[in-house]
Design an enzyme around this catalytic site. Sequence first.
Site, short mmCIF file in Angstrom:
data_model
loop_
_atom_site.label_atom_id
_atom_site.label_comp_id
_atom_site.label_asym_id
_atom_site.label_seq_id
_atom_site.Cartn_x
_atom_site.Cartn_y
_atom_site.Cartn_z
CD GLU A 151 -22.51 99.97 -27.51
OE1 GLU A 151 -23.30 99.87 -28.11
OE2 GLU A 151 -21.42 100.58 -27.27
N GLY A 189 -17.23 101.05 -18.56
CA GLY A 189 -16.79 101.11 -17.06
C GLY A 189 -15.59 100.69 -16.73
CB SER A 191 -6.12 103.78 -19.29
OG SER A 191 -6.69 102.75 -19.73
CB CYS A 237 -10.72 102.18 -27.90
SG CYS A 237 -9.80 100.66 -28.09
N1 SAH Z 1 -11.94 101.83 -17.76
C1 SAH Z 1 -11.08 101.00 -18.26
C2 SAH Z 1 -11.28 100.24 -19.28
C3 SAH Z 1 -12.28 100.72 -20.17
S1 SAH Z 1 -11.48 102.01 -21.53
C4 SAH Z 1 -9.81 102.08 -18.59
O1 SAH Z 1 -9.97 103.06 -18.64
O2 SAH Z 1 -8.62 101.46 -18.82
C5 SAH Z 1 -10.54 101.17 -22.37
C6 SAH Z 1 -9.32 101.92 -23.13
O3 SAH Z 1 -10.22 102.84 -24.16
C7 SAH Z 1 -8.49 102.92 -22.27
O4 SAH Z 1 -7.27 102.69 -22.48
C8 SAH Z 1 -9.03 104.11 -22.63
O5 SAH Z 1 -8.08 105.13 -22.39
C9 SAH Z 1 -9.55 104.10 -24.09
N2 SAH Z 1 -10.23 105.18 -24.59
C10 SAH Z 1 -11.15 105.51 -24.14
N3 SAH Z 1 -11.83 106.68 -24.96
C11 SAH Z 1 -11.28 106.61 -26.21
C12 SAH Z 1 -11.60 107.10 -27.51
N4 SAH Z 1 -12.40 107.97 -27.80
N5 SAH Z 1 -10.64 106.91 -28.35
C13 SAH Z 1 -9.53 105.82 -28.24
N6 SAH Z 1 -9.41 105.21 -26.88
C14 SAH Z 1 -10.43 105.59 -26.09
FE1 SF4 Z 2 -14.14 105.21 -17.40
FE2 SF4 Z 2 -12.07 106.49 -17.96
FE3 SF4 Z 2 -12.21 103.93 -18.66
FE4 SF4 Z 2 -13.61 105.73 -19.92
S1 SF4 Z 2 -11.54 105.75 -19.96
S2 SF4 Z 2 -14.48 103.64 -19.13
S3 SF4 Z 2 -14.06 107.23 -18.21
S4 SF4 Z 2 -11.95 105.05 -16.53
#
Ligand code: SAH
Ligand code: SF4
Length: 350
Positions: free
Chosen positions: A92, A160, A213, A332
Amino acid sequence: MGTVNFYDFNMSALEQFFVTRGEKKFRAQQMFQWVYARGITDPEQMTNLSKAFRAEIPQLFSFDLPQTIKHLSSVDGTQKFLFDMGDNMSVESVLIPSGDRNTLCVSSEVGCNLACKFCFTGKQKLLKRLSVSQIMGQFLQVKQACPDQPITNIVFMGMGEPLDNPEAVFASIEILNNTWGLNLSRKKITVSTSGLVDKIPLVSKSGARLAVSLNGSNDRVRSDVMPINKKWNIKALLDACLEHYRATNDKITFEYVLLAGVTDSLDHARELYHLTKNVPCKLNIIPFNEHPDSGYQRPKDSAIDRFQHELIRLGAHVLRRKTMGRDIFAACGQLNSTANKHPQLETLSQ
Ligand code: SAH
Ligand code: SF4
């Protein structure tokens, strides 16, 4: 020899490709101008190329883009695209308008092995690292589908972990940035990582912005929600962030997901402040977006406000990420290639 996908090549790879075929190196620049700057893939229209070379192009390249399986629009203007990545896989991408900005959130992998406990993508094991053309394809398809909303910013925050697929991610950044083609400033491109510390110098080298993150204000909480913290703890991560700042002078964005009862107390806010106060940064707090069977809850609005105000009181630069596209399951952490089977989406796509 069969054709290769044009969108898999950054400038240096394309130059190399031409040189090994006895062609002039500057063909690469000419092709970038036609394809990326002008959006033309029909060789007949590439009028400054010799007839002989134009005739060769279809034998050398395909210009195939990933097929759009679904295109959904949210009431708030967010648009979500589901793209076919072959072998029954999909990813997506989300286009998020805000004032005069249109930010495209792209995916770098199908699934993710980092297995962060709160993340919908992380529920799905890594199935595929996307190729350069599959990353560029998301951008080009959205660009074509939304001509009235020119993409101004790109964030690698979709499905990812971009630093688990560095070759394709950084080659895509070079293409997006190349002055002969799309010419998008590196400063408008952000790579978000869960903290693959050894790969952060690649972000510094690329010139893109870095988002990290954090999601936990101490090692105990962070290791609980993000297993990667057992490999590289918070100190190692923050040292890498400081190194990035020294190398680029760019502030870091720390993302911090607020999980009710897990990361959202006032003590967590204070800990977060002290943790990050010596790193030039801004904090981006993201209220948890719910998804099926996550086991976590979004804090109440009052708890979110309290958390944010404590950080502001302490003097942090903190923004609360607006939840966009919730009605189409595009917020997100709600992206997952099995999400097209989500009942909410089925209804909305009809
Ligand atoms: N893998 C990378 C980028 C994709 S995730 C990463 O982890 O940074 C993008 C952002 O979405 C990250 O900051 C992650 O912490 C946040 N995220 C993941 N699941 C979420 C959720 N259910 N609610 C809010 N933010 C979320
Ligand atoms: Fe992967 Fe973690 Fe980013 Fe989700 S928040 S995409 S599991 S690295």
